[in-house]
Scaffold this active site. Structure first.
Site, PDB file in Angstrom:
ATOM      1  N   LYS A 187       0.949  -1.219  -0.066  1.00  0.00           N
ATOM      2  CA  LYS A 187      -0.072   0.115   0.033  1.00  0.00           C
ATOM      3  C   LYS A 187       0.769   1.395  -0.005  1.00  0.00           C
ATOM      4  O   LYS A 187       0.797   2.125   0.909  1.00  0.00           O
ATOM      5  CB  LYS A 187      -0.840   0.017   1.318  1.00  0.00           C
ATOM      6  CG  LYS A 187      -1.803   1.035   1.426  1.00  0.00           C
ATOM      7  CD  LYS A 187      -3.305   0.536   0.565  1.00  0.00           C
ATOM      8  CE  LYS A 187      -4.056   1.873   0.469  1.00  0.00           C
ATOM      9  NZ  LYS A 187      -5.386   1.687  -0.154  1.00  0.00           N
ATOM     10  N   ASP A 244      -0.984 -12.070   6.155  1.00  0.00           N
ATOM     11  CA  ASP A 244      -1.747 -12.708   7.225  1.00  0.00           C
ATOM     12  C   ASP A 244      -3.068 -12.802   6.728  1.00  0.00           C
ATOM     13  O   ASP A 244      -3.949 -14.006   6.649  1.00  0.00           O
ATOM     14  CB  ASP A 244      -1.663 -12.391   8.548  1.00  0.00           C
ATOM     15  CG  ASP A 244      -2.219 -13.073   9.668  1.00  0.00           C
ATOM     16  OD1 ASP A 244      -2.552 -14.396   9.497  1.00  0.00           O
ATOM     17  OD2 ASP A 244      -2.393 -12.410  10.868  1.00  0.00           O
TER      18      ASP A 244
END
Ligand code: NAD
Length: 350
Positions: A187, A244
């Site tokens: 990001k 994750d």
């Protein structure tokens, strides 16, 4: 050649799925001497810790371990036993292959994705300041803003070194396993000084592997793409938090936690374990799906140079799922944990 391997059955459903996995691994004919070591909630009273030093020493010595899930004790001690093991052994790469294996009623019946997750940095580094901590106001001054008295802060460190080793791991994995493409996920448009480093290093490392196609994706777009067109992807490499989340998403695409193997790998040692936890409400009932643990065993066999035996296990899992009459509840069946282990061992033994 005999392999000496540390075995941590763990707690909760761990011992049941470990028994099934041992049986299946034995059926492949690979000679393994298990060094069973204590770990988990059930050893706390005796050792005063869920992960005794001698257990870590055994893994360091043998370099390879197969591990069942371990409950993180509530209130005090380790924030997570599993994070502690990964940190103590510097297991910086988390490998999560997500394959379909012929399960019916999954949205994408023919997927074969690999998630490579960085295991040591990011918001999991454990650098946090709780509400009311005076350091929060000091941080506010440094950042040139005023935090309210109810603010809590978690810090996200990302370094060039840790990014480089995980990204290299992903490209090396792609080369060794005949994969075509690596996608770097970030990001960096918002977190320029953390994800920005990850992206910059991704581009540098990608240039060193001209035979592997590379591309990068912003994590929110990647999530949407994985739900709509996952077949466009192959190997993905991500910082800790995105890894994750997206590895569970990918497990869901191919059938859920019952079929989600994993490995935590460092330069010297590797620990193979299912993605799921200790599922305490199912413990001792012989009903949980052992396939994630069994496929983690297959990954372990590949790692120790017994790839043919690992493939036998994968083929047996595919056959068992296609046959459809020895499945646990999560795949719509009524069979037990041990039934699945026994049937897979029979298939492998021919
Ligand atoms: P969990 O993965 O243990 O279970 C959540 C639910 O998923 C279960 O109740 C069950 O319905 C389903 N499920 C999980 N594994 C399954 C399987 N093999 N077959 C069929 N269904 C399955 O997650 P949780 O309840 O959030 O965590 C329980 C404990 O496990 C916590 O203490 C957590 O910290 C720990 N944990 C350990 C590990 C690890 O050892 N690597 C990983 C995750 C969670």
């Amino acid at each position: 050649m005999k392999h000496v391997i540390t075995l941590l059955p763990g707690d909760g459903i761990g011992p049941e799925i470990t028994e099934a996995a041992k049986k299946v691994l034995a059926a492949t004919g690979v000679e393994i001497e298990w060094e069973e070591m204590p770990a988990g909630e059930n050893v706390m009273e005796k050792y005063g810790t869920p992960i005794p030093d001698e257990t870590l020493e055994s893994i360091r010595k043998n370099k390879v371990a197969l591990k069942g899930p371990i409950t993180t004790p509530v209130g005090g001690g380790f924030r997570s036993v599993n994070v502690h093991i990964r940190k103590a052994l510097d297991l910086y790469s988390c490998l999560r292959p997500c394959k379909s294996y012929g399960i019916k009623d999954v949205p994408f019946p023919d997927l074969d994705l690999v998630v490579v997750r960085e295991n040591t940095e990011d918001l999991y580094a454990g650098i946090e300041f709780g509400k009311g901590d005076p350091k929060i106001q000091e941080l506010g001054k440094l950042a040139g803003c005023a935090f309210s008295a109810t603010t809590g802060i978690s810090i996200k460190p990302i370094s060039e070194e840790a990014s480089r080793r995980i990204i290299k791991f992903a490209f090396d994995y792609a080369v060794k396993n005949g994969r075509k493409k690596v996608t770097g996920v970030h990001k960096a448009n918002i977190m320029k000084h953390s994800d920005g480093i990850f992206l910059e290093v991704f581009r540098e490392v990608a240039a060193e592997y001209p035979s592997i196609e590379s591309e990068d994706r912003i994590v929110d777009n990647m999530t949407m793409q994985l739900v709509k067109k996952p077949e466009l992807y192959d190997v993905m490499v991500l910082p800790n938090l995105y890894g994750d989340i997206l590895s569970d998403l990918c497990a869901g695409l191919v059938g859920g936690l019952g079929i989600a193997p994993g490995a935590n790998i460092g330069d010297d040692t590797a620990v193979f374990e299912p993605t799921h936890g200790s599922a305490p409400k199912h413990a001792g009932k012989n009903r949980i799906n052992p396939i994630s643990m069994i496929l983690s065993g297959a990954l372990m066999l590949n790692h120790i140079g017994e790839g043919e035996a690992g493939k036998k296990i994968e083929d047996a899992v595919r056959q068992l799922i296609v046959e459809g009459d020895t499945l646990t509840y999560d795949f719509g069946g009524t069979s037990s944990t041990s039934d699945v282990g026994d049937r897979l061992a029979d298939i492998i033994a021919g």
